[in-house]
Design a protein around this motif. Structure first.
Motif, PDB file in Angstrom:
ATOM      1  N   ARG A 151      32.851 122.780  -0.651  1.00 50.80           N
ATOM      2  CA  ARG A 151      31.942 122.923  -1.779  1.00 50.80           C
ATOM      3  C   ARG A 151      32.261 124.245  -2.462  1.00 50.80           C
ATOM      4  N   TYR A 152      32.363 124.211  -3.786  1.00 52.98           N
ATOM      5  CA  TYR A 152      32.724 125.444  -4.489  1.00 52.98           C
ATOM      6  C   TYR A 152      32.002 125.519  -5.824  1.00 52.98           C
ATOM      7  N   THR A 153      31.933 126.728  -6.360  1.00 56.00           N
ATOM      8  CA  THR A 153      31.294 126.959  -7.648  1.00 56.00           C
ATOM      9  C   THR A 153      32.332 126.866  -8.762  1.00 56.00           C
ATOM     10  N   GLY A 154      31.844 126.692  -9.997  1.00 52.58           N
ATOM     11  CA  GLY A 154      32.739 126.699 -11.143  1.00 52.58           C
ATOM     12  C   GLY A 154      33.213 125.312 -11.537  1.00 52.58           C
ATOM     13  N   ALA A 155      34.080 125.291 -12.548  1.00 54.22           N
ATOM     14  CA  ALA A 155      34.570 124.032 -13.102  1.00 54.22           C
ATOM     15  C   ALA A 155      35.603 123.378 -12.193  1.00 54.22           C
ATOM     16  N   PRO A 156      35.683 122.031 -12.214  1.00 56.60           N
ATOM     17  CA  PRO A 156      36.721 121.323 -11.442  1.00 56.60           C
ATOM     18  C   PRO A 156      38.087 121.482 -12.112  1.00 56.60           C
ATOM     19  N   PRO A 157      39.159 121.139 -11.412  1.00 53.19           N
ATOM     20  CA  PRO A 157      40.514 121.366 -11.950  1.00 53.19           C
ATOM     21  C   PRO A 157      40.785 120.657 -13.272  1.00 53.19           C
ATOM     22  N   LEU A 158      40.293 119.422 -13.442  1.00 54.70           N
ATOM     23  CA  LEU A 158      40.563 118.705 -14.691  1.00 54.70           C
ATOM     24  C   LEU A 158      39.939 119.417 -15.880  1.00 54.70           C
TER      25      LEU A 158
END
Length: 204
Positions: A151-158
């Motif tokens: 689980r991580y914060t911020g925008a996904p790679p796409l």
């Protein structure tokens, strides 16, 4: 059920139904004496997470201890110079009682994978904006975090890939009926055959 913190227990990292209860009296005294900009809540004192703060760094070979020393140095000089973003985040998380791990990545993704596997964070704060100094590769780290199941914060790679390209971003917005300024893009060293069908004012 939530557990109630009581003075004198001094327990840390006790698990209740998958949630860690935090009862560290020494830390509680530290928090009470800190210069808080927001009001303390029971959630801060009762529930903590293991948070890995991931970021790109120019320092090669630095581990958590090296970054922790640098963080403490920059935080101590906050009045004269603002600390790096990742150190501000890590400092705030630690003052709220969370366990932190500072993972600076320069050019070694295996280092990141290995340390995340060993430490097993509850959450990854992704502050990385580049890889190997290349900002166009910022999507690599959240891509890796998704592939490894963290689980991580911020925008996904796409989202990072699309928004990094302004032309594609405008085409997507225009497709959904959102008005965007007219534009034309050229590749590096591409020959311009004629004036583009645009009018002033223009931004290059």
């Amino acid at each position: 059920a939530r557990s109630q913190a009581s003075a004198g227990q001094g327990l840390r990292g006790v698990d209740h139904g998958g949630r860690r209860a935090f009862r560290d009296v020494a830390l509680e005294r530290t928090i009470q004496s800190a210069d808080w900009r927001w009001r303390q809540t029971p959630e801060i004192l009762l529930h903590t997470m293991r948070v890995a703060v991931v970021f790109d760094t120019p320092y090669s070979g630095w581990d958590h201890a090296d970054h922790e020393r640098q963080m403490e140095k920059e935080v101590a000089a906050w009045k004269s110079d603002e600390p790096e973003m990742e150190y501000q985040v890590a400092h705030a998380l630690r003052e709220c009682g969370h366990e932190i791990q500072l993972l600076g990545v320069r050019d070694d993704l295996e280092y990141l994978v290995r340390h995340l596997e060993n430490w097993k964070p509850d959450l990854v704060f992704n502050g990385a904006e580049a890889f190997r100094g290349d900002e166009s590769l910022e999507y690599l780290l959240p891509g890796l975090l998704e592939a490894e199941g963290y689980r991580y914060t911020g925008a996904p790679p796409l989202a990072l890939q699309v928004t990094r390209n302004k032309a594609i971003s405008k085409k997507v917005l225009a497709y959904f009926g959102i008005q965007v300024p007219g534009f034309v893009s050229y590749r590096l060293h591409e020959t311009v055959e004629g004036p583009p069908p645009l009018s002033f004012p223009l931004i290059v």
